[in-house]
Design a protein around this motif. Structure first.
Motif, PDB file in Angstrom:
ATOM      1  N   THR A 193       0.828  -1.199   0.000  1.00  0.00           N
ATOM      2  CA  THR A 193       0.000   0.000   0.000  1.00  0.00           C
ATOM      3  C   THR A 193       0.870   1.259   0.000  1.00  0.00           C
ATOM      4  O   THR A 193       1.860   1.350   0.729  1.00  0.00           O
ATOM      5  CB  THR A 193      -0.911   0.016   1.240  1.00  0.00           C
ATOM      6  N   ILE A 194       0.488   2.226  -0.832  1.00  0.00           N
ATOM      7  CA  ILE A 194       1.185   3.512  -0.909  1.00  0.00           C
ATOM      8  C   ILE A 194       0.262   4.602  -0.394  1.00  0.00           C
ATOM      9  O   ILE A 194      -0.872   4.736  -0.874  1.00  0.00           O
ATOM     10  CB  ILE A 194       1.589   3.839  -2.361  1.00  0.00           C
ATOM     11  N   PHE A 195       0.727   5.364   0.609  1.00  0.00           N
ATOM     12  CA  PHE A 195      -0.051   6.525   1.015  1.00  0.00           C
ATOM     13  C   PHE A 195       0.726   7.795   0.687  1.00  0.00           C
ATOM     14  O   PHE A 195       1.914   7.900   0.951  1.00  0.00           O
ATOM     15  CB  PHE A 195      -0.467   6.462   2.491  1.00  0.00           C
ATOM     16  N   MET A 196       0.029   8.735   0.037  1.00  0.00           N
ATOM     17  CA  MET A 196       0.672   9.924  -0.516  1.00  0.00           C
ATOM     18  C   MET A 196       0.470  11.135   0.396  1.00  0.00           C
ATOM     19  O   MET A 196      -0.612  11.333   0.970  1.00  0.00           O
ATOM     20  CB  MET A 196       0.097  10.250  -1.893  1.00  0.00           C
ATOM     21  N   THR A 197       1.506  11.940   0.499  1.00  0.00           N
ATOM     22  CA  THR A 197       1.433  13.209   1.221  1.00  0.00           C
ATOM     23  C   THR A 197       2.249  14.247   0.456  1.00  0.00           C
ATOM     24  O   THR A 197       2.993  13.923  -0.464  1.00  0.00           O
ATOM     25  CB  THR A 197       1.983  13.075   2.656  1.00  0.00           C
ATOM     26  N   GLY A 198       2.113  15.502   0.883  1.00  0.00           N
ATOM     27  CA  GLY A 198       2.865  16.585   0.248  1.00  0.00           C
ATOM     28  C   GLY A 198       1.998  17.395  -0.693  1.00  0.00           C
ATOM     29  O   GLY A 198       1.029  16.889  -1.270  1.00  0.00           O
TER      30      GLY A 198
END
Length: 358
Positions: free
Chosen positions: A298-303
């Motif tokens: 799983t990839i969780f994105m921020t920024g």
């Protein structure tokens, strides 16, 4: 969610500075966001890398920081300051340590400094965290070390002292994001690997975590600024207009109708994001081979540069894994609502809020 209420977080980026402070709600139920500030910085004010971090105009930086600090109207114990990822060198070590050595921070800092790949003659400050013991080896431990050039810490210390800011710690901004994610989604990290894809102004930082510990990191020198530069070249507009276009233009499909509309823009989209996607692909494939991972976790994105509508669904299909945008302001149990327009910027503030995670 367990957050520090006695500290103020300041996250220094290459394009802006963020400031966040919170306090407990009535009866210590939930939290109240007291300060949620973002101040854009002049181009080139903050830059450099681990060996050459810089603040190009000290008086301008000091005035901007002073203006943000003046908005904090309540007393706290002090500040925790997040540094740009490019300024900090992280290194994962496996070390044999006796009990006495584990209890001696000075010895460990000295030993890590000798082992880190630091240019000869460069003064650095080293911090570390003993993560866990190596399976089956009671005297071997995984140790995460972080090094930053001493000169830039000295400069920031002088500026913050002049402004009357009591700094409790300097930190690397994006590491705290995982602590927030861990509290919100404990089931997603149990006995599995998760990846944080943090896309900022100048860099994309990929961090993989296993059992709560950093497993892998890579910094990619392509992010929001590069997207805007390419738009500037294609449309023959200045960078400021290109930045605005980047924020308003649709690049990824959200609905079925969007798919038909975006087919004609395929070459444009590939030129803007193609190199970034190729770098991500290389990064993820290397990670999979190194750690024998058959399917991307799983990839969780921020920024701030992850907030393109439809990007999460696009990456989910592109990398054949679950990918979603993580907004900590949606997850904090709030005793008092904040403006929905500010809540929508939550992924931009993720690293800053992460500095307050216990």
């Amino acid at each position: 969610m367990n957050l520090y209420t006695e500290l103020i977080a300041v996250d220094i980026g290459t394009s802006c500075i963020k400031l966040v402070s919170i306090e407990h709600g009535p009866g210590r139920q939930g939290y109240i966001v007291k300060n949620l500030e973002l101040q854009e910085l002049p181009a080139g004010l903050i830059g450099g890398d681990f060996t050459n971090p810089f603040i190009s105009d000290m008086p301008v930086f000091k005035e901007i920081l002073s203006g943000m600090v003046r908005k904090v109207k309540h007393s706290r114990q002090g500040y925790v300051i997040g540094l740009p990822d490019r300024w900090v060198k992280l290194h994962l070590n496996t070390m044999q340590l006796t009990e006495n050595e584990r209890k001696s921070p000075e010895f460990l800092s000295w030993r890590l400094e000798k082992n880190l790949p630091i240019p000869e003659g460069m003064r650095v400050m080293v911090d570390f965290q003993i993560l866990n013991s190596v399976a089956g080896e009671s005297d071997s431990f995984h140790v995460l070390a972080a090094a930053v050039k001493s000169d830039i810490i000295d400069i920031l210390s002088r500026i913050t002292t002049d402004l009357g800011m009591e700094v409790m710690a300097f930190d690397t901004s994006s590491l705290g994001i995982f602590n927030l994610f861990e509290e919100v989604y404990p089931e997603k990290i149990l006995d599995q690997i998760v990846v944080n894809l943090h896309v900022g102004h100048e860099t994309t930082v990929v961090k993989a975590y296993s059992a709560g510990c950093l497993l892998y990191e890579r910094v990619i020198e392509v992010a929001g600024e590069e997207f805007a530069k390419i738009i500037s070249e294609i449309d023959t507009v200045n960078l400021e207009n290109a930045m605005r276009a980047k924020e308003s233009e649709k690049f990824f499909p959200v609905s079925r109708d969007d798919i038909a509309l975006l087919v004609n823009k395929r070459q444009r989209i590939d030129r803007i994001f193609g190199n970034w996607l190729r770098e991500l692909n290389v990064t993820f494939r290397f990670f999979q081979e190194k750690f024998n991972v058959s399917r991307l976790p799983t990839i969780f994105m921020t920024g701030g540069s992850t907030m393109f509508a439809g990007l999460d669904n696009f990456l989910s299909e592109y990398f054949e894994t679950s990918c979603f945008l993580f907004n900590p302001l949606n997850e904090i149990p709030l005793a008092k609502k904040i403006d929905t327009r500010l809540v929508a910027k939550g992924p931009t503030f993720a690293a800053c809020v992460g500095l307050l995670a216990k």
